[in-house]
Write an enzyme that holds these catalytic residues in place. Sequence first.
Site, PDB file in Angstrom:
ATOM      1  N   LYS A 185      46.912  36.378  37.640  1.00 16.84           N
ATOM      2  CA  LYS A 185      47.246  37.878  37.602  1.00 16.84           C
ATOM      3  C   LYS A 185      48.873  37.922  37.450  1.00 16.84           C
ATOM      4  O   LYS A 185      49.783  36.768  37.909  1.00 16.84           O
ATOM      5  CB  LYS A 185      46.745  38.536  39.013  1.00 16.84           C
TER       6      LYS A 185
HETATM    7  C1  LIG Z   1      40.634  39.703  38.562  1.00 14.83           C
HETATM    8  C2  LIG Z   1      39.836  41.122  38.452  1.00 14.83           C
HETATM    9  C3  LIG Z   1      39.113  41.422  39.637  1.00 14.83           C
HETATM   10  C4  LIG Z   1      39.014  40.436  41.114  1.00 14.83           C
HETATM   11  O1  LIG Z   1      38.940  39.232  40.950  1.00 14.83           O
HETATM   12  P1  LIG Z   1      38.946  38.146  42.140  1.00 14.83           P
HETATM   13  O2  LIG Z   1      38.768  36.831  41.510  1.00 14.83           O
HETATM   14  O3  LIG Z   1      37.817  38.405  43.062  1.00 14.83           O
HETATM   15  O4  LIG Z   1      40.439  38.265  42.715  1.00 14.83           O
HETATM   16  C5  LIG Z   1      38.246  42.645  39.805  1.00 14.83           C
HETATM   17  N1  LIG Z   1      38.389  43.330  38.637  1.00 14.83           N
HETATM   18  C6  LIG Z   1      39.070  42.968  37.453  1.00 14.83           C
HETATM   19  C7  LIG Z   1      39.070  43.931  36.420  1.00 14.83           C
HETATM   20  C8  LIG Z   1      39.787  41.802  37.341  1.00 14.83           C
HETATM   21  O5  LIG Z   1      40.609  41.508  36.626  1.00 14.83           O
END
Ligand SMILES: *Cc1c(COP(=O)(O)O)cnc(C)c1O
Length: 375
Positions: A185
């Site tokens: 991210k």
């Molecule tokens: C990364 C992501 C999440 C959350 O991911 P975690 O691995 O739980 O931190 C939720 N929704 C979207 C669209 C994502 O790209």
Amino acid sequence: MSVDTEVIPLARPVIGAEEEALVLEVLRSGQLSLGPRVPAFEQAFAARLGVAHASAVSSGTAGLHLALRAAGVGQRAGEEVVTSPFSFVASANSILYERATPVFVDVDPVTLNIDADAAAAAVTDRTTALLPVHIFGYPADVPGLERLSLPIVEDACEALGAVHADGVPVGGRGHPAVFGFYANKQITTGEGGLVALGDAALKQRIDSERNQGRAPNMDWLDHDRLGFNYRLSDLACALGLAQLQRLDGMLADRARVAAAYRDAFAADPIEDLTLPCEDQGGNRRGWFVFVVQLPHRVDRDETIRALAARGVQSKPYLPAIHLMSFYRERFGHREGQFPVTEDVAARSIALPFFPAMTESQVARVAQELRAVLGA
Ligand SMILES: *Cc1c(COP(=O)(O)O)cnc(C)c1O
């Protein structure tokens, strides 16, 4: 390995001396959790978005779960939450955690975000909340959804740095908005997440529920509601603080890499290849991934294998949620229900994309894709 056989990864975090120093400081302090870095990170993040409050949690998924509960989901039988089938599976799964039904509506073919008119048409007297996803960092039409006067939870896990047309940062409108800090991210804490929100009472509820249901003024082993362990450690929050300090630079680097991809494909276009949409109407993308839709009739999985053989990582991104076997079996979903999502999902691949990516790596990815497609 020589430069031109080097494997280009899909993603790679930027971790430097500042991250090492802040994490080491926490290690040496002896207080690895429930310490001062948690509110420090929350306050820095909230200030950045211009919202009153933020609650750090153990993942984006945990944040979605607590945000939906805070929005009132999970209190009666037969609830529905209107959301997008073109997302990472966590957004729909979090609705199921509270025994509500995700009601999918198709996405806009350009922005790939939930269509506000389709969402309006899907609202029933069982609808408890709306869960728009800012997919690939492009702002969803939250202002359009606000007209429906229902609680909104925003999945902003891919959208740190994005800005709505009215100038409000994505996640800054006051609705519980969830960010994710997995390693690919815009900022990472290894694993982690955060709920940004405007309402102090909801912040209190989320802070309690992430910590086993304990009220702030209670003894350690006293609990007045059902809770979870969705806490984020001080180690992770220290990492997050260092990452926030370099956020502007990393966002600028991601935008630079995206521009380099556009230039590379514009210089020698591949017919029927769809690039991420340009910013429109004043909305600004917070760059997260560079996803292209392959030409129709190209075998997507074969393309991914051929790219891998040439040292370029890529990934199907994203599969349609309603067609995953679990969702098919549980809800009877089938092909043809959401044609835009299904077409885009079948053709989309994420290409290597990270702040330190060089122009020559971008050029090599574009060249290998062209070669693989015989274009
Ligand atoms: C990364 C992501 C999440 C959350 O991911 P975690 O691995 O739980 O931190 C939720 N929704 C979207 C669209 C994502 O790209």
